[in-house]
Design a protein around this motif. Sequence first.
Motif: not given
Length: 317
Positions: A233-250
């Motif tokens: 399943k492909t989707f998008k998110t917009v995050e303030a940084s590319m930190r793993i805690d931000a990206i993985a939680s999303a």
Amino acid sequence: MASMRFAAAAQPFFKRAIPNPSFFTFFNYKFHPSLFHAPLTSSGVGGICHLAQAAKGETEVLLKGVGERGSNEEVKHIIEMAKRASVRREVLHTDFLTPPVLKESMMIIEKLADVNTSVQGGYPEAERCRLSVGHPEVLTADPDIVAALRCISGNFGFQPCSHGDFLGAILGTGIVRNKLGDILLQGEKGAHVLVVPELVDFLTMSLDKVGNVPVTCKKMPLIALEYEPPRTKTFKTVEASMRIDAIASAGFKISRSKLVGLISDGDVRVNWVTVTKNNTTIKSGDMISVSGKGRLKIGEVNETKKGKFAVELIRFL
């Protein structure tokens, strides 16, 4: 019941250090201890002590640019094994390797003279594969180094089992992860499991339950394996940084604080390497896996006008 008693009796034995073991023997079957304990990193190094010191220096030069430290050590072991196989004109085999380690090893081995390679995972789209290395005069065909098991019984329709359920049950018998290849789920039909051939007899005797479902395992020909491309399943998110805690939680739809806890517990990996820092930077192409949650691949990454990151996430279902 006999199989259950065997597994219960055997498991603590496999995890106990035994002075100078040659083989473990159960019911007239012999199992080498390396199947139940991870091999020492230095085991491959000692075998080529006769090589010149210059060759060791060459290995260090070739390893420049290899990513993670753990990956570096594993690749180094494989390169030294390839050199030993070439010098002695023999064929040697690795255990099952993760894609990054296999890719980096192949890139370096291609620069070595007089080394042929063979990569096998049991089927064309295999993720985890074994690598055979040897002098061109002796490695002339694909060795028989991958076996398949059909694990089925009970009713998986009413009690579905996940990839993690099968993996946990197999590792619960006492063997180590690098002796296992891919696990191909078959829905109500259980699963097909790729293993080193030396484990076939052991697993057919000792693996009798996955989750709450009784199972029986039998060897099957590789040509009979059934596999399909993974569902995503492909989707998008917009995050303030590319930190793993931000990206993985999303990507896994969990809170950031819970993701941080999973990192602290050692349950988060990037490209099959355990992550220990919350601020680890992620990039396009990385694969994130979280125990009990599955896998997530980072697709295209674009920076927005406000300096944030629009990230394409590919979740494996």
